[in-house]
Design a protein around this motif. Sequence first.
Motif, PDB file in Angstrom:
ATOM      1  N   PHE A 112      -2.577  -5.863  28.498  1.00 39.47           N
ATOM      2  CA  PHE A 112      -3.702  -4.930  28.373  1.00 39.47           C
ATOM      3  C   PHE A 112      -3.426  -3.999  27.206  1.00 39.47           C
ATOM      4  O   PHE A 112      -2.287  -3.569  26.993  1.00 39.47           O
ATOM      5  CB  PHE A 112      -3.863  -4.129  29.671  1.00 39.47           C
ATOM      6  N   GLN A 113      -4.467  -3.709  26.436  1.00 37.13           N
ATOM      7  CA  GLN A 113      -4.333  -2.722  25.368  1.00 37.13           C
ATOM      8  C   GLN A 113      -5.641  -1.942  25.216  1.00 37.13           C
ATOM      9  O   GLN A 113      -6.733  -2.497  25.329  1.00 37.13           O
ATOM     10  CB  GLN A 113      -3.986  -3.387  24.040  1.00 37.13           C
ATOM     11  N   LYS A 114      -5.490  -0.652  24.999  1.00 32.79           N
ATOM     12  CA  LYS A 114      -6.638   0.211  24.751  1.00 32.79           C
ATOM     13  C   LYS A 114      -6.145   1.445  24.027  1.00 32.79           C
ATOM     14  O   LYS A 114      -5.361   2.221  24.558  1.00 32.79           O
ATOM     15  CB  LYS A 114      -7.330   0.610  26.056  1.00 32.79           C
ATOM     16  N   GLY A 115      -6.589   1.604  22.805  1.00 30.88           N
ATOM     17  CA  GLY A 115      -6.129   2.719  22.007  1.00 30.88           C
ATOM     18  C   GLY A 115      -4.638   2.621  21.747  1.00 30.88           C
ATOM     19  O   GLY A 115      -4.132   1.609  21.259  1.00 30.88           O
ATOM     20  N   GLY A 156       2.990   3.841  25.438  1.00 29.20           N
ATOM     21  CA  GLY A 156       1.828   4.701  25.256  1.00 29.20           C
ATOM     22  C   GLY A 156       2.146   5.923  24.418  1.00 29.20           C
ATOM     23  O   GLY A 156       3.303   6.350  24.312  1.00 29.20           O
ATOM     24  N   ALA A 157       1.108   6.476  23.804  1.00 27.95           N
ATOM     25  CA  ALA A 157       1.235   7.686  22.977  1.00 27.95           C
ATOM     26  C   ALA A 157       0.410   8.794  23.604  1.00 27.95           C
ATOM     27  O   ALA A 157      -0.720   8.571  24.049  1.00 27.95           O
ATOM     28  CB  ALA A 157       0.769   7.410  21.552  1.00 27.95           C
ATOM     29  N   PHE A 158       1.005   9.994  23.639  1.00 26.07           N
ATOM     30  CA  PHE A 158       0.353  11.160  24.226  1.00 26.07           C
ATOM     31  C   PHE A 158       0.420  12.313  23.234  1.00 26.07           C
ATOM     32  O   PHE A 158       1.029  12.195  22.158  1.00 26.07           O
ATOM     33  CB  PHE A 158       1.046  11.541  25.539  1.00 26.07           C
ATOM     34  N   ALA A 159      -0.200  13.422  23.593  1.00 21.10           N
ATOM     35  CA  ALA A 159      -0.216  14.581  22.707  1.00 21.10           C
ATOM     36  C   ALA A 159       1.195  15.122  22.475  1.00 21.10           C
ATOM     37  O   ALA A 159       1.505  15.645  21.402  1.00 21.10           O
ATOM     38  CB  ALA A 159      -1.120  15.664  23.283  1.00 21.10           C
ATOM     39  N   LEU A 174       5.937   7.336  25.072  1.00 20.22           N
ATOM     40  CA  LEU A 174       6.686   6.890  26.240  1.00 20.22           C
ATOM     41  C   LEU A 174       6.724   5.369  26.243  1.00 20.22           C
ATOM     42  O   LEU A 174       5.699   4.710  26.043  1.00 20.22           O
ATOM     43  CB  LEU A 174       6.016   7.387  27.521  1.00 20.22           C
ATOM     44  N   GLU A 175       7.913   4.818  26.457  1.00 17.37           N
ATOM     45  CA  GLU A 175       8.073   3.376  26.565  1.00 17.37           C
ATOM     46  C   GLU A 175       8.936   3.078  27.786  1.00 17.37           C
ATOM     47  O   GLU A 175      10.011   3.667  27.956  1.00 17.37           O
ATOM     48  CB  GLU A 175       8.709   2.783  25.310  1.00 17.37           C
ATOM     49  N   ALA A 176       8.472   2.179  28.646  1.00 19.27           N
ATOM     50  CA  ALA A 176       9.190   1.854  29.879  1.00 19.27           C
ATOM     51  C   ALA A 176       9.207   0.356  30.089  1.00 19.27           C
ATOM     52  O   ALA A 176       8.275  -0.355  29.692  1.00 19.27           O
ATOM     53  CB  ALA A 176       8.533   2.551  31.072  1.00 19.27           C
ATOM     54  N   ARG A 177      10.281  -0.113  30.715  1.00 15.88           N
ATOM     55  CA  ARG A 177      10.423  -1.539  31.004  1.00 15.88           C
ATOM     56  C   ARG A 177      11.184  -1.707  32.317  1.00 15.88           C
ATOM     57  O   ARG A 177      12.135  -0.962  32.605  1.00 15.88           O
ATOM     58  CB  ARG A 177      11.179  -2.257  29.894  1.00 15.88           C
ATOM     59  N   GLY A 178      10.762  -2.677  33.119  1.00 15.84           N
ATOM     60  CA  GLY A 178      11.472  -3.041  34.334  1.00 15.84           C
ATOM     61  C   GLY A 178      11.534  -4.550  34.449  1.00 15.84           C
ATOM     62  O   GLY A 178      10.588  -5.254  34.067  1.00 15.84           O
ATOM     63  N   PHE A 179      12.646  -5.084  34.978  1.00 15.50           N
ATOM     64  CA  PHE A 179      12.791  -6.535  35.045  1.00 15.50           C
ATOM     65  C   PHE A 179      13.656  -6.940  36.236  1.00 15.50           C
ATOM     66  O   PHE A 179      14.443  -6.157  36.778  1.00 15.50           O
ATOM     67  CB  PHE A 179      13.397  -7.091  33.749  1.00 15.50           C
ATOM     68  N   TRP A 180      13.463  -8.198  36.637  1.00 12.87           N
ATOM     69  CA  TRP A 180      14.228  -8.803  37.725  1.00 12.87           C
ATOM     70  C   TRP A 180      14.395 -10.283  37.423  1.00 12.87           C
ATOM     71  O   TRP A 180      13.493 -10.928  36.889  1.00 12.87           O
ATOM     72  CB  TRP A 180      13.482  -8.619  39.051  1.00 12.87           C
ATOM     73  N   GLN A 181      15.560 -10.838  37.758  1.00 14.35           N
ATOM     74  CA  GLN A 181      15.819 -12.250  37.540  1.00 14.35           C
ATOM     75  C   GLN A 181      16.734 -12.784  38.636  1.00 14.35           C
ATOM     76  O   GLN A 181      17.653 -12.088  39.096  1.00 14.35           O
ATOM     77  CB  GLN A 181      16.473 -12.505  36.179  1.00 14.35           C
ATOM     78  N   ILE A 196       9.860  12.862  21.464  1.00 17.26           N
ATOM     79  CA  ILE A 196       9.049  14.069  21.318  1.00 17.26           C
ATOM     80  C   ILE A 196       9.252  14.625  19.910  1.00 17.26           C
ATOM     81  O   ILE A 196      10.368  15.023  19.560  1.00 17.26           O
ATOM     82  CB  ILE A 196       9.442  15.136  22.355  1.00 17.26           C
ATOM     83  N   PRO A 197       8.219  14.655  19.074  1.00 14.46           N
ATOM     84  CA  PRO A 197       8.353  15.247  17.733  1.00 14.46           C
ATOM     85  C   PRO A 197       8.543  16.764  17.843  1.00 14.46           C
ATOM     86  O   PRO A 197       7.782  17.447  18.529  1.00 14.46           O
ATOM     87  CB  PRO A 197       7.033  14.899  17.049  1.00 14.46           C
ATOM     88  N   LEU A 198       9.565  17.271  17.163  1.00 14.74           N
ATOM     89  CA  LEU A 198       9.817  18.715  17.146  1.00 14.74           C
ATOM     90  C   LEU A 198       9.318  19.360  15.870  1.00 14.74           C
ATOM     91  O   LEU A 198       8.961  20.541  15.866  1.00 14.74           O
ATOM     92  CB  LEU A 198      11.317  18.978  17.315  1.00 14.74           C
TER      93      LEU A 198
END
Length: 361
Positions: free
Chosen positions: A237-240, A279-282, A286-293, A331-333
């Motif tokens: 899925f992608q949006k913006g 995703g990008a926020f104000a 944030l980038e997250a990943r989860g996996f199982w094998q 987080i950009p400072l």
Amino acid sequence: MPASYDRLRKFRRGVPMVVRALSALLLTDSALSATPRAPMTVENDRPMSRTDFFNVTARRPGDSHSADASDLLNGQLGYSSYAAGGVANLPVLNGMADDRVATIVDGMRMGDGCPNHMNPIMSYVDPDSVSVARAIAGITSVSEGGDSIGGSVLIKRRPLEFSKTHSVLVTGRARGDYRSNGGGSGASGSVTVANDMWSLRYTGSYAHASDYRTGGAGHRVRSTSYLSFNHAVTAGFQKGADAADLTFGQQDIPYEGFPNAYMDMTNNRSSFVNGHYKGAFAWGTLEARGFWQRVNHVMNMLADKGGHSATTGMPMNTDKRTVGYSVDVTIPLSTRHRLMMGSQFFHDGLNDWWPLLWAAK
């Protein structure tokens, strides 16, 4: 002892060191100036340096019919592989292999479940589904996996395709090959159905070969046969600025011979789930990943080595489970500074047993 003799001894001691240093510098400059092979392109736009020479993008050559994804890295400086079964080459970086080299596929760090390393991680990936293969020799940064003395191998599958308009996109690809020696054959393909927000893709591959024969006399080389299947379904899925995908996959190798070992692989089945969000926020990204094998692995001897039943040969069974996640926040400072934080978890469980030993008890 005369002072002149002491100075001469120090000079003679220093000459080999200087010669070695100059030789290493000349060899390094010569290696860095060499033009990479045609299928290789440097991932960075800036000139190549000693620190990023190993970060190379490898794409499958059109004339390659290997079913092993480790062959994608052939030709990179410092990389080699231990030839084993038909789809089980072990990557080697500067002479280091096995657990000293981290293998990460689509952000999933996985280890070999077999005590003899008969099921390396890259055997779970169809070479035709790979878009990027990178070999990083030496110490690896935390962002690239870290915690590996020999280096890291990073594999990324092709990204999902989306329609550029609101209309439905249906696309795919297919490839097949055959060789007479050993009756080797292979096929792979993918089908994608997508619009501008959603994408669904299936990829599959098949590889098979019987024992091949030597040149000249044409003697059969035993334990060189193999059979392999790979399947994966990815929904995205992608949006913006938001994008997410979830992949379900399974690999099945009913048998694979090892001519250079007393054991063979008589079954190997791997199932995995891998989810990813970015995703990008104000406030930042944030980038997250989860996996199982889970891997069910069986070693024994093929028929030409004495059979592989539960009461003959030397059966060795393995049940391996891997689970993990990673979260990265940026987080950009200011225009020049940014704060990066993250969390990571990885668990690897292994259960080995030998049926004959249990029967003896």
